[in-house]
Design an enzyme around this catalytic site. Structure first.
Site, PDB file in Angstrom:
ATOM      1  N   ARG A   7       0.845  -1.196   0.000  1.00 60.99           N
ATOM      2  CA  ARG A   7       0.000   0.000   0.000  1.00 60.99           C
ATOM      3  C   ARG A   7       0.880   1.246   0.000  1.00 60.99           C
ATOM      4  O   ARG A   7       1.962   1.252   0.569  1.00 60.99           O
ATOM      5  CB  ARG A   7      -0.912   0.027   1.233  1.00 60.99           C
ATOM      6  CG  ARG A   7      -2.068  -0.932   1.160  1.00 60.99           C
ATOM      7  CD  ARG A   7      -2.992  -0.796   2.348  1.00 60.99           C
ATOM      8  NE  ARG A   7      -2.370  -1.234   3.572  1.00 60.99           N
ATOM      9  CZ  ARG A   7      -1.810  -0.445   4.479  1.00 60.99           C
ATOM     10  NH1 ARG A   7      -1.834   0.875   4.315  1.00 60.99           N
ATOM     11  NH2 ARG A   7      -1.255  -0.942   5.554  1.00 60.99           N
TER      12      ARG A   7
ATOM     13  N   TYR B 242      -1.246  -3.520  -6.987  1.00 61.47           N
ATOM     14  CA  TYR B 242      -1.102  -4.223  -5.701  1.00 61.47           C
ATOM     15  C   TYR B 242      -2.452  -4.288  -4.963  1.00 61.47           C
ATOM     16  O   TYR B 242      -3.145  -3.266  -4.826  1.00 61.47           O
ATOM     17  CB  TYR B 242      -0.041  -3.548  -4.811  1.00 61.47           C
ATOM     18  CG  TYR B 242      -0.105  -4.111  -3.412  1.00 61.47           C
ATOM     19  CD1 TYR B 242       0.325  -5.416  -3.153  1.00 61.47           C
ATOM     20  CD2 TYR B 242      -0.699  -3.399  -2.364  1.00 61.47           C
ATOM     21  CE1 TYR B 242       0.176  -5.973  -1.898  1.00 61.47           C
ATOM     22  CE2 TYR B 242      -0.843  -3.947  -1.106  1.00 61.47           C
ATOM     23  CZ  TYR B 242      -0.406  -5.239  -0.882  1.00 61.47           C
ATOM     24  OH  TYR B 242      -0.565  -5.807   0.354  1.00 61.47           O
TER      25      TYR B 242
ATOM     26  N   LYS C 160      -9.681  -2.130   1.677  1.00 67.05           N
ATOM     27  CA  LYS C 160      -9.284  -0.965   2.474  1.00 67.05           C
ATOM     28  C   LYS C 160     -10.092   0.271   2.058  1.00 67.05           C
ATOM     29  O   LYS C 160     -10.465   1.090   2.891  1.00 67.05           O
ATOM     30  CB  LYS C 160      -7.792  -0.696   2.307  1.00 67.05           C
ATOM     31  CG  LYS C 160      -6.919  -1.861   2.719  1.00 67.05           C
ATOM     32  CD  LYS C 160      -7.183  -2.277   4.143  1.00 67.05           C
ATOM     33  CE  LYS C 160      -6.330  -3.456   4.567  1.00 67.05           C
ATOM     34  NZ  LYS C 160      -6.652  -3.882   5.928  1.00 67.05           N
TER      35      LYS C 160
ATOM     36  N   HIS D 200     -10.807  -1.997  11.622  1.00 66.14           N
ATOM     37  CA  HIS D 200      -9.730  -2.859  11.121  1.00 66.14           C
ATOM     38  C   HIS D 200      -9.509  -3.970  12.159  1.00 66.14           C
ATOM     39  O   HIS D 200      -8.520  -3.965  12.891  1.00 66.14           O
ATOM     40  CB  HIS D 200      -8.474  -1.993  10.943  1.00 66.14           C
ATOM     41  CG  HIS D 200      -7.365  -2.652  10.186  1.00 66.14           C
ATOM     42  ND1 HIS D 200      -6.058  -2.235  10.284  1.00 66.14           N
ATOM     43  CD2 HIS D 200      -7.359  -3.677   9.308  1.00 66.14           C
ATOM     44  CE1 HIS D 200      -5.301  -2.985   9.506  1.00 66.14           C
ATOM     45  NE2 HIS D 200      -6.057  -3.860   8.910  1.00 66.14           N
TER      46      HIS D 200
ATOM     47  N   SER E 252      -1.503  -3.581  10.375  1.00 62.05           N
ATOM     48  CA  SER E 252      -1.228  -4.502   9.276  1.00 62.05           C
ATOM     49  C   SER E 252      -0.002  -5.366   9.579  1.00 62.05           C
ATOM     50  O   SER E 252       1.004  -4.866  10.090  1.00 62.05           O
ATOM     51  CB  SER E 252      -0.964  -3.710   7.997  1.00 62.05           C
ATOM     52  OG  SER E 252      -2.023  -2.821   7.772  1.00 62.05           O
TER      53      SER E 252
ATOM     54  N   CYS F 251       0.565  -7.671  11.764  1.00 60.91           N
ATOM     55  CA  CYS F 251       0.897  -7.898  13.181  1.00 60.91           C
ATOM     56  C   CYS F 251       0.207  -9.151  13.710  1.00 60.91           C
ATOM     57  O   CYS F 251       0.048  -9.315  14.912  1.00 60.91           O
ATOM     58  CB  CYS F 251       0.490  -6.697  14.018  1.00 60.91           C
ATOM     59  SG  CYS F 251       1.605  -5.306  13.819  1.00 60.91           S
TER      60      CYS F 251
ATOM     61  N   ASP G   2      -9.688  -9.491   9.105  1.00 63.71           N
ATOM     62  CA  ASP G   2      -9.137  -8.159   8.824  1.00 63.71           C
ATOM     63  C   ASP G   2     -10.103  -7.010   9.116  1.00 63.71           C
ATOM     64  O   ASP G   2      -9.666  -5.956   9.544  1.00 63.71           O
ATOM     65  CB  ASP G   2      -8.706  -8.097   7.353  1.00 63.71           C
ATOM     66  CG  ASP G   2      -7.811  -6.908   7.038  1.00 63.71           C
ATOM     67  OD1 ASP G   2      -6.934  -6.596   7.865  1.00 63.71           O
ATOM     68  OD2 ASP G   2      -7.990  -6.288   5.980  1.00 63.71           O
TER      69      ASP G   2
ATOM     70  N   ARG H 142       1.581 -12.145  -0.733  1.00 65.67           N
ATOM     71  CA  ARG H 142       0.232 -12.383  -0.202  1.00 65.67           C
ATOM     72  C   ARG H 142      -0.414 -13.636  -0.766  1.00 65.67           C
ATOM     73  O   ARG H 142      -0.081 -14.089  -1.858  1.00 65.67           O
ATOM     74  CB  ARG H 142      -0.664 -11.187  -0.590  1.00 65.67           C
ATOM     75  CG  ARG H 142      -0.223  -9.850   0.012  1.00 65.67           C
ATOM     76  CD  ARG H 142      -0.656  -9.758   1.429  1.00 65.67           C
ATOM     77  NE  ARG H 142      -0.221  -8.539   2.092  1.00 65.67           N
ATOM     78  CZ  ARG H 142      -0.943  -7.919   3.024  1.00 65.67           C
ATOM     79  NH1 ARG H 142      -2.109  -8.390   3.383  1.00 65.67           N
ATOM     80  NH2 ARG H 142      -0.464  -6.849   3.623  1.00 65.67           N
TER      81      ARG H 142
HETATM   82  C1  OXD Z   1      -3.311  -4.422   5.422  1.00 63.35           C
HETATM   83  C2  OXD Z   1      -3.949  -5.590   4.802  1.00 63.35           C
HETATM   84  O1  OXD Z   1      -2.379  -3.842   4.839  1.00 63.35           O
HETATM   85  O2  OXD Z   1      -4.856  -6.156   5.439  1.00 63.35           O
HETATM   86  O3  OXD Z   1      -3.738  -4.056   6.526  1.00 63.35           O
HETATM   87  O4  OXD Z   1      -3.604  -5.967   3.661  1.00 63.35           O
HETATM   88 MN    MN Z   2      -5.431  -5.139   7.216  1.00 64.39          MN
END
Ligand code: OXD
Ligand code: MN
Length: 601
Positions: free
Chosen positions: A86, A216, A225, A245, A267, A269, A294, A385
């Site tokens: 991102r 991406y 998002k 989130h 993100s 984590c 998420d 991913r």
């Molecule tokens: C993020 C995702 O970047 O979930 O938070 O991809």
């Molecule tokens: Mn996320």
């Protein structure tokens, strides 16, 4: 590998699912006039359409089919190396005033931005197919569910959206023919995948998104998002609900008592790992199930919070995923998965750093170059991913399709902190919990471009995703609390505290069940906690640590509050609030004073 591909010609019966809604047709007509595609492909989300598109994507070199024996029906995509995460610096909230976007967002004036983007989109899809993707976010029968349409010139986006959303006929049906119905307009074009022409722009007042110059996922799967969080949070405030989130998990005791928990971590984590947690042996009979990994959309009913997962799939970070760290994720991505930027082995399998077993002697890395264990470069990009349907998850919660959502007993905040933050503590009440969320911080990860490992404040893990003024967002949280007669308890966790020699003190993963169990016990009225300046803390004996191979000394350290570190933390809170330039609600400023005061007692 190609991001940009020439137009495709579908056979009759594929790509012609034109909806009847005139507002949609008018909008698509306008975008067609502007971008001048070769043809329009109206998606219906069917299996037949998906098979056709997969075949086309392979032929166009946008996807590589993996070995069907090793990873059935799965594919690899490589994004442009300049386009792997991102881009927060090129993400804009284009509200009529700068103040509405607030101090944490990049703001850009709507009329000027539309006109700049129109310039970039002028003729941008010449020679390409323009795909129109109808989709819904949320279970088909939920009052929270939203309809979106995404226009894109990327076949990879269409294939990913089919995994990540409920796509096609279900959305057309939900929208119906009402020209005034609420729906999100999303336009995406790869342009020439040039970082100099990469902008992710949100127009919340128009329920519209325009994303250009990237391929991406986080920038281009506009459902995620962009709609579910940035536009979603804006709509949520106006309409009295919450877009967060957060993962959502269910935890059931051997006696069959079930609680649901939602947790906000920044993100990369470990939200996906926590949402798919497998309890250690000692917790025989306990079950953890996944509602979402998420995003949580939550509404208030009968004074309680109820959550749905608006998504239909997982877009998770691959490196580090293994049978040790997350067996349910591994089982989920063993088939029907779309990988991006992992390594390709010589036998057509995928590989990444942290996968079980020995590394392959040779592979093709995420950039398409030869790789061996002696290579200096990583084989998989740190933000590589998987996109996989949630149906693949063996621990999928039985209530995931429940339109009314699942009742939330606890909210958990957490970040990646080497020091200061104990393993777990509980807020004294809702407002204190909002303060804990508002002052959350975490060390940055590869999910966004920029330096990795720097502590930054990330309120409620929403810093990159709140679609309006963060002060109003805090106010919205406080207001929601006033409407809740049975509010969830609020906790803060930190799996990442380090001890001497920089070693992690806590094993994490399945053992996080021990922390979850303490939180659930608290929800059930347990008094196994002591009051501390920062909130309710478990004593070592309050946690079920049976059969855990962690020295008592480390547990004491994990639960400790270092006053010096907390003085720095308090100064960090103040600095963060100051940096927001006066938007922080009085209630939170008072919470800070109270916290500082408790340290002086
Ligand atoms: C993020 C995702 O970047 O979930 O938070 O991809
Ligand atoms: Mn996320």
């Amino acid at each position: 590998m190609k991001d940009i591909a020439p137009a495709i010609s579908p056979p009759a019966g594929i790509g012609d699912a034109k909806p009847a809604n005139q507002a949609v047709l008018d909008w698509v007509g306008e975008v067609e006039l502007l971008t001048k595609p070769e043809n329009i492909f109206w998606c219906d989300g069917s299996e037949r359409e998906n098979n056709f598109l997969l075949e086309q994507a392979e032929r166009q070199n946008a996807l590589i089919k993996l070995n069907d024996k090793k990873v059935p029906r799965s594919y690899l995509h490589r994004s442009n190396p300049n386009d792997v995460a991102r881009v927060e610096q090129f993400t804009f909230i284009c509200t009529p005033t700068k103040e509405e976007a607030g101090p944490t967002n990049n703001w850009s004036e709507p009329a000027e931005t539309y006109s700049k983007l129109d310039g970039l989109l002028q003729g941008a899809m010449r020679g390409r197919t323009m795909f129109v993707i109808p989709y819904i976010m949320g279970p088909p029968d939920s009052p929270l569910t939203k309809v979106g349409f995404e226009i894109t010139d990327s076949i990879y986006v269409v294939l990913s959206m089919r995994i990540m959303t409920r796509m096609g006929a279900v959305a057309v049906k939900r929208l119906g023919n009402d020209a005034n119905a609420e729906w999100n307009r999303g336009v995406h074009s790869l342009l020439d995948v040039n970082p100099a022409r990469r902008f992710i722009c949100h127009f919340p007042q128009d329920n519209a998104i325009i994303s250009v110059g990237s391929g991406y996922g986080g920038n281009v799967l506009l459902s995620k998002k962009c709609l579910a969080l940035r536009i979603g949070s804006y709509l949520a405030r106006r309409q009295g609900w919450m877009a967060e989130h957060m993962l959502i998990l269910g935890v059931e005791s051997p006696e069959g008592k079930k609680h649901y928990v939602a947790a906000a971590f920044p993100s990369a984590c470990g939200k996906t790992n926590f949402a798919m947690l497998i309890p250690p042996k000692h917790f025989r009979g306990w079950k953890v199930t996944t509602v979402g990994d998420d995003i949580a959309w939550m509404q208030i009913r009968e004074g309680r919070l109820f959550a749905v997962n608006p998504e239909n799939g997982y877009f998770g970070v691959v490196p580090g995923t293994s049978y040790k760290s997350n067996p349910n994720a591994m089982k989920s991505i063993e088939h029907d998965t779309l990988y991006t930027n992992v390594a390709l082995t010589d036998d057509g399998d995928v590989w990444w750093e942290g996968k079980d077993g020995a590394p392959p002697a040779h592979a093709i890395d995420w950039r398409g170059n030869d790789w061996t264990p002696a290579s200096k470069e990583k084989a998989a990009h740190p933000n590589s991913r998987f996109a996989t349907p949630m149906r693949n998850n063996p621990a999928l919660d039985a209530n995931v399709e429940k339109g009314e959502g699942v009742p939330i007993s606890a909210l958990i905040f957490g970040g990646r902190r080497s020091d200061t933050m104990p393993l777990v503590f509980q807020a004294f009440d809702w407002d204190h919990g909002v303060y804990i969320g508002a002052t959350m911080a975490s060390e940055t990860t590869a999910a966004a471009t920029g330096a990795v490992g720097q502590v930054r404040r990330d309120p409620m893990a929403m810093l990159p995703f709140c679609g309006y003024n963060i002060g109003d967002y805090f106010r919205h949280w406080l207001k929601v609390g006033k409407r809740l007669t049975s509010p969830p308890l609020i906790f803060n966790v930190n799996w990442f505290r380090k001890g001497e020699g920089g070693k992690f003190l806590w094993p994490g993963f399945g053992d996080n069940m021990r922390v979850l169990k303490w939180a659930i016990d608290r929800c059930e009225g347990s008094d196994a906690a002591v009051e501390s300046p920062i909130g309710w803390l478990p004593r070592p004996d309050d946690l079920d640590l049976a059969e855990l191979d962690v020295p008592h000394k480390s547990v004491v350290e994990l639960l400790g509050i270092d006053h010096e570190q907390w003085q720095r933390e308090l100064a960090g809170h103040q600095k963060f609030f100051d940096s927001l330039g006066g938007v922080v609600p009085q209630e939170l400023l008072e919470q800070r004073e109270k916290l500082a005061g408790r340290f002086k007692l």
